[in-house]
Design a protein around this motif. Structure first.
Motif, short mmCIF file in Angstrom:
data_model
loop_
_atom_site.label_atom_id
_atom_site.label_comp_id
_atom_site.label_asym_id
_atom_site.label_seq_id
_atom_site.Cartn_x
_atom_site.Cartn_y
_atom_site.Cartn_z
N PHE A 71 22.89 42.00 -4.52
CA PHE A 71 24.18 41.36 -4.29
C PHE A 71 25.05 42.20 -3.34
O PHE A 71 25.77 41.67 -2.50
CB PHE A 71 24.92 41.13 -5.60
CG PHE A 71 24.33 40.02 -6.42
CD1 PHE A 71 24.09 38.77 -5.87
CD2 PHE A 71 24.01 40.21 -7.75
CE1 PHE A 71 23.55 37.73 -6.62
CE2 PHE A 71 23.47 39.19 -8.51
CZ PHE A 71 23.24 37.95 -7.96
N ALA A 91 28.60 34.94 -6.92
CA ALA A 91 27.23 35.44 -6.82
C ALA A 91 26.37 34.66 -7.78
O ALA A 91 26.66 34.60 -8.98
CB ALA A 91 27.19 36.93 -7.14
N THR A 141 34.93 35.46 -4.87
CA THR A 141 33.55 35.43 -4.42
C THR A 141 32.67 34.91 -5.55
O THR A 141 33.00 35.07 -6.74
CB THR A 141 33.07 36.82 -4.00
OG1 THR A 141 33.18 37.70 -5.11
CG2 THR A 141 33.90 37.35 -2.84
N TYR A 164 25.05 34.54 -2.27
CA TYR A 164 26.36 35.19 -2.38
C TYR A 164 27.32 34.43 -1.46
O TYR A 164 27.10 34.33 -0.24
CB TYR A 164 26.27 36.65 -1.97
CG TYR A 164 27.57 37.40 -2.17
CD1 TYR A 164 27.89 37.96 -3.40
CD2 TYR A 164 28.48 37.53 -1.12
CE1 TYR A 164 29.07 38.64 -3.60
CE2 TYR A 164 29.67 38.20 -1.31
CZ TYR A 164 29.97 38.75 -2.55
OH TYR A 164 31.15 39.42 -2.75
N GLU A 176 26.55 41.00 0.13
CA GLU A 176 28.00 41.09 0.37
C GLU A 176 28.27 41.81 1.69
O GLU A 176 29.15 41.42 2.46
CB GLU A 176 28.66 41.83 -0.79
CG GLU A 176 30.18 41.94 -0.63
CD GLU A 176 30.83 42.71 -1.76
OE1 GLU A 176 32.08 42.70 -1.86
OE2 GLU A 176 30.10 43.33 -2.57
#
Length: 487
Positions: A39, A117, A115, A136, A43
């Motif tokens: 992740f 995920a 955000t 993501y 990102e």
């Protein structure tokens, strides 16, 4: 099951459980770390695209930059998508394709600036095919207005392969650790069992009468087994001392029986001979009176011998009651000197009393006299043409007395045994008129002990003997023990 295997299983069980727990925690930690790293990478990729792939003013997408990025990340199978504020896919432009829009439940979170995920998503957002993906989403705002959403995604297989490789390595390490645990458990168990076997073997030796066994372990690793060995060694020492004492007492018992028989046989033989002489008129008329007097003397000797034995046993078994009181020891010593003066003169000895006019002593008067009388008489018996000095003084919480002679003295072995019944330091003088039974000093020792006092002897051959006696005062003297009766 033998203790070796029990110990081995115990050690192995502890190690195995520890390894399992550590392995599970390690796998979970590693899995979480791998997912988190995945992740974090996605990102970082979205951050780069935010700055380089979309123009915030014209909202134009630099498709060439994104394609170049995908080529660079081709080995990781990383792909990107860009959505506008209406949740429409702006990149990639797939002819005839229908990229999926972001699900409404996630879109609402993105519009709030959060955000998103998504691990192990089962649908590829580019083509809508079923595929395990990691996605993501990163929203981009300008003046609190949503401009677009950048999506980075990659197949889960990459992550799973990494996790599976880690698990495979961990299984190999686990198996090797179990093998090492078996070896370690065996040696640890063998070490402990060997120590216990040493104790077991020593116990068999003791059971067979061998008290010279020695069991000692390393003091550096002093544990319960080592402490048990120390206690066992102390027990063996006590048994050894007890066995030695039993042998010594058995020898003393045999000697006592022989000495008692000898002491009684002499007067009995004398009396029997005289009675036979009287019965058969073998004794002249003028000698009959002397014979009867001799029989009376020997009879009194037997009675005295029996009484002394009974007196000793009563004192030893706590069957006498001491009538303790404080009196002047000097007066009692004067009386003793007067009574023994004639016996001392018969041996050309001089009796000397050294004491203050008032020397208080807390004791049973009769027993005190008996103690000092026997010791003084014993000094006269073994001193010829010498001096016997009796001294008394008041000490700290006690009365201190001493009887010193210039007689034949004793060796260390003789000093060690003088408190035994029928023991005589000079066997050649067993039948002297002052030392017939050999019970005097045994009784003396018991009486002084019953008073809570002490009696010690210092002697050297041909240099004389000194008896040191102490009697505690009324404050420190032990309480009178109750009379006990023995069958």
């Amino acid at each position: 099951m033998k203790m070796l295997y029990q110990q081995m299983m115990a050690f192995f069980g502890v190690i195995a459980v520890t390894l399992v727990i550590v392995s599970i925690l390690f796998i979970r930690s590693t899995t979480n770390t791998v997912w988190q790293n995945s992740f974090n990478q996605l990102e970082q990729y979205t951050d780069v695209l935010k700055d380089r792939a979309v123009d915030n003013d014209t909202y134009l997408i630099n498709a060439q930059f994104i394609e170049n990025a995908e080529e660079i990340l081709a080995k990781q199978n990383v792909h990107f998508m860009i959505y506008d504020a209406a949740n429409n896919a702006r990149y990639p432009n797939i002819p005839g394709g229908a990229p999926q829009a972001i699900a409404s439940k996630y879109w609402s979170q993105l519009k709030k600036g959060n955000t998103v995920a998504l691990p192990e998503l089962t649908t590829n957002p580019q083509n809508g095919r079923q595929q395990r993906m990691t996605i993501y989403y990163k929203p981009v705002f300008l003046s609190q207005k949503l401009l677009f959403v950048i999506a980075a995604f990659a197949p889960v297989e990459n992550i799973q392969s990494s996790i599976q490789q880690t698990e495979k390595n961990l299984v190999v390490a686990f198996l090797l650790s179990l093998l090492a645990a078996i070896v370690i458990s065996y040696f640890l168990a063998r070490f402990q069992v060997n120590r216990i076997n040493r104790l077991r073997q020593a116990t068999h030796q003791v059971a067979e009468g061998d008290y010279d066994v020695q069991v000692q372990f390393d003091k550096k690793g002093h544990d319960e087994v080592a402490a048990l060995a120390d206690d066992f060694q102390d027990m063996v020492g006590s048994l050894r001392e007890s066995q030695a004492e039993i042998h010594r007492q058995e020898e003393r018992r045999r000697q006592f029986m022989a000495d008692a028989a000898h002491e009684m046989r002499t007067p009995l033989t004398t009396i029997n001979g005289l009675l036979e002489g009287l019965a058969y008129d073998a004794i002249p008329e003028e000698s009959k009176g002397e014979s009867i007097a001799l029989m009376q003397k020997e009879t009194k000797r037997l009675i005295r011998l029996v009484n002394e034995n009974l007196d000793y046993e009563k004192i030893r078994t706590n069957q006498i009651l001491l009538n303790k009181q404080t009196f002047n020891a000097t007066e009692a010593l004067h009386d003793i000197v007067s009574q023994l003066q004639q016996k001392a003169e018969a041996s050309n000895d001089q009796l000397v009393l050294t004491a203050a006019d008032e020397v208080p002593v807390f004791a049973d008067h009769d027993r005190f006299v008996q103690v000092l009388f026997n010791i003084t008489q014993n000094a006269i018996q073994f001193t010829q043409n010498g001096t016997i000095t009796i001294s008394a003084k008041a000490g700290y919480h006690q009365t201190e007395l001493a009887v010193q002679d210039t007689g034949i003295g004793m060796s260390p072995d003789q000093v060690k045994n003088i408190w035994e019944r029928y023991y005589k330091a000079d066997p050649s003088r067993k039948n002297t008129k002052y030392g017939e039974s050999g019970l005097g000093l045994a009784i003396v020792h018991q009486l002084v002990t019953r008073h809570g006092g002490t009696i010690k002897v210092e002697s050297a051959l041909n240099q004389g003997t000194t008896f040191f006696i102490t009697f505690p005062d009324e404050e420190t003297a032990p309480k009178q023990a109750p009379i006990t009766h023995t069958k």
